[in-house]
Design a protein around this motif. Structure first.
Motif, PDB file in Angstrom:
ATOM      1  N   LEU A  83     -23.241  20.938  22.447  1.00  0.00           N
ATOM      2  CA  LEU A  83     -24.641  21.061  22.054  1.00  0.00           C
ATOM      3  C   LEU A  83     -24.798  20.522  20.635  1.00  0.00           C
ATOM      4  N   GLU A  86     -28.774  19.979  15.105  1.00  0.00           N
ATOM      5  CA  GLU A  86     -29.888  19.161  14.622  1.00  0.00           C
ATOM      6  C   GLU A  86     -29.466  18.258  13.473  1.00  0.00           C
ATOM      7  N   THR A 112     -23.318  21.544  29.002  1.00  0.00           N
ATOM      8  CA  THR A 112     -24.385  21.160  28.083  1.00  0.00           C
ATOM      9  C   THR A 112     -25.741  21.471  28.695  1.00  0.00           C
ATOM     10  N   SER A 113     -26.697  21.748  27.812  1.00  0.00           N
ATOM     11  CA  SER A 113     -28.070  22.017  28.258  1.00  0.00           C
ATOM     12  C   SER A 113     -28.982  20.847  27.931  1.00  0.00           C
ATOM     13  N   ASP A 114     -28.410  19.773  27.368  1.00  0.00           N
ATOM     14  CA  ASP A 114     -29.193  18.606  26.954  1.00  0.00           C
ATOM     15  C   ASP A 114     -28.940  17.447  27.911  1.00  0.00           C
ATOM     16  N   ASP A 116     -29.686  14.206  27.681  1.00  0.00           N
ATOM     17  CA  ASP A 116     -29.158  12.987  27.063  1.00  0.00           C
ATOM     18  C   ASP A 116     -27.659  13.107  26.820  1.00  0.00           C
ATOM     19  N   THR A 117     -27.249  14.252  26.317  1.00  0.00           N
ATOM     20  CA  THR A 117     -25.816  14.486  26.104  1.00  0.00           C
ATOM     21  C   THR A 117     -25.074  14.449  27.421  1.00  0.00           C
ATOM     22  N   GLY A 142     -28.844  24.118  31.322  1.00  0.00           N
ATOM     23  CA  GLY A 142     -30.145  24.074  30.662  1.00  0.00           C
ATOM     24  C   GLY A 142     -31.275  24.592  31.514  1.00  0.00           C
ATOM     25  N   GLU A 146     -35.061  21.066  34.979  1.00  0.00           N
ATOM     26  CA  GLU A 146     -34.355  19.797  34.825  1.00  0.00           C
ATOM     27  C   GLU A 146     -33.075  19.744  35.661  1.00  0.00           C
TER      28      GLU A 146
END
Length: 336
Positions: A83, A86, A112-114, A116-117, A142, A146
């Motif tokens: 993760l 920022e 991962t919860s993203d 793009d990652t 995530g 999604e």
């Protein structure tokens, strides 16, 4: 002349034939009538029903992710959540390099919860198909809105709340494994009633929930990484001592210089190597050579304060040097 018994024989045969028909009809109808009354003995029930009952009790086969999380050898598996912070300036190329390094270190799965990652990591892991070690399992934990996008991007499994059984069914139909997130013993019973067989994600501190699960179930215990005074390592030891076979550390990989150091530190402690030194492999050349081998000396946990927590961390070591050189070469290769 007609034999005196000829007529009687014909009559007798006819009666025997009718008797056989009557008995056959009774043999077929009586069990059906008894069954309708709910009193059919097991010996009279149709064997098809028995076969169906036995088939319903068969366990579903474990998927690749479940097998990665719980080894047949009984070895403890370690997974990390990725993760990006920022403040992280890590590029996709550097993230791919990091993904490769974690795979070679023996990480069981990356979470991962993203999206793009996830897309970047999935792309790199797929490139290792046919290699040793092969691709790590990639788990999306995530927003469930999604979930299908994550599966399309390459996620091998999706974490679904125990209360979202229908979402879990949709994810399974899309071709991904479902990891059920449970936080109470009651949810274990609900999932069992729906036919869910795991894997299961449980907070490391929820001993009652883990106890409610079958010993054969694939159970991942999750806990926060980089806790003050390395409290997570003590909890990990307690989990392993209690029989836990799969551990996932939240927020372990955030895109800073301590990603590899911390990952190696945890693996060195939990993998129970025969030596306190952990062999490493890096990258050289402009593409896919090897940097060579080095050793990451065992560090005493007492007194270590990671830079993320405001301390000095472990300081420079071979792993950090290899990572810097690897990033430089990867950037040069990407620029071409």
């Amino acid at each position: 002349p007609e034999h005196p018994m000829q007529g009687k024989t014909t009559t007798t045969c006819s009666l025997l034939f009718l008797l056989m028909l009557t008995c056959s009809a009774a043999f077929v109808c009586v069990p059906s009538a008894i069954a309708r009354a709910g009193q059919a003995p097991t010996s009279l029930r149709r064997p098809v029903r028995v076969t169906m009952a036995l088939s319903a009790k068969k366990k579903s086969k474990a998927g690749p992710t479940a097998k990665a999380l719980k080894k047949r050898t009984g070895a403890v598996t370690v997974s990390f959540e990725v993760l990006k912070a920022e403040s992280s300036e890590i590029t996709d190329v550097e993230l791919e390099l990091l993904s490769m390094r974690l795979r070679k270190m023996g990480v069981a799965s990356l979470w991962t919860s993203d999206l793009d990652t996830l897309l970047t990591v999935c792309k790199e892991q797929k490139s290792a198909k046919g290699d040793f070690p092969g691709p790590c399992a990639i788990v999306f934990n995530g927003d469930l809105s999604e979930a299908l996008a994550a599966v399309a991007a390459g996620a091998s499994a999706v974490v679904v709340a125990a209360s979202e059984v229908e979402v879990g069914e949709t994810v399974a139909q899309a071709g991904a494994e479902v990891i059920w997130n449970i936080d109470s013993a009651e949810q274990v019973d609900v999932l069992a009633g729906s036919g869910a067989s795991g894997p299961f994600l449980v907070d490391a501190k929820e001993q009652d929930v883990r106890s409610a699960l079958s010993k054969d179930a694939v159970v991942v215990s999750a806990l926060d990484s980089m806790q003050p005074d390395q409290a997570e390592m003590e909890l990990c030891r307690e989990l392993v001592a209690s029989g836990c076979k799969s551990i996932m550390l939240r927020n372990a990989i955030v895109g800073d210089e301590e990603d590899l150091q911390y990952s190696r530190f945890v693996l060195d402690k939990l993998k129970d190597k025969s030596s306190s030194n952990f062999r490493i492999t890096g990258m050289t050349g402009s593409t896919n050579g090897h940097f060579g081998t080095g050793s990451f000396g065992a560090q005493e946990e007492a007194g270590i304060v990671w830079k993320r927590l405001g301390g000095e961390g472990l300081g420079p070591d071979v792993a950090a040097t290899a990572a810097v050189v690897g990033k430089s070469n990867m950037r040069a290769w990407a620029a071409k």
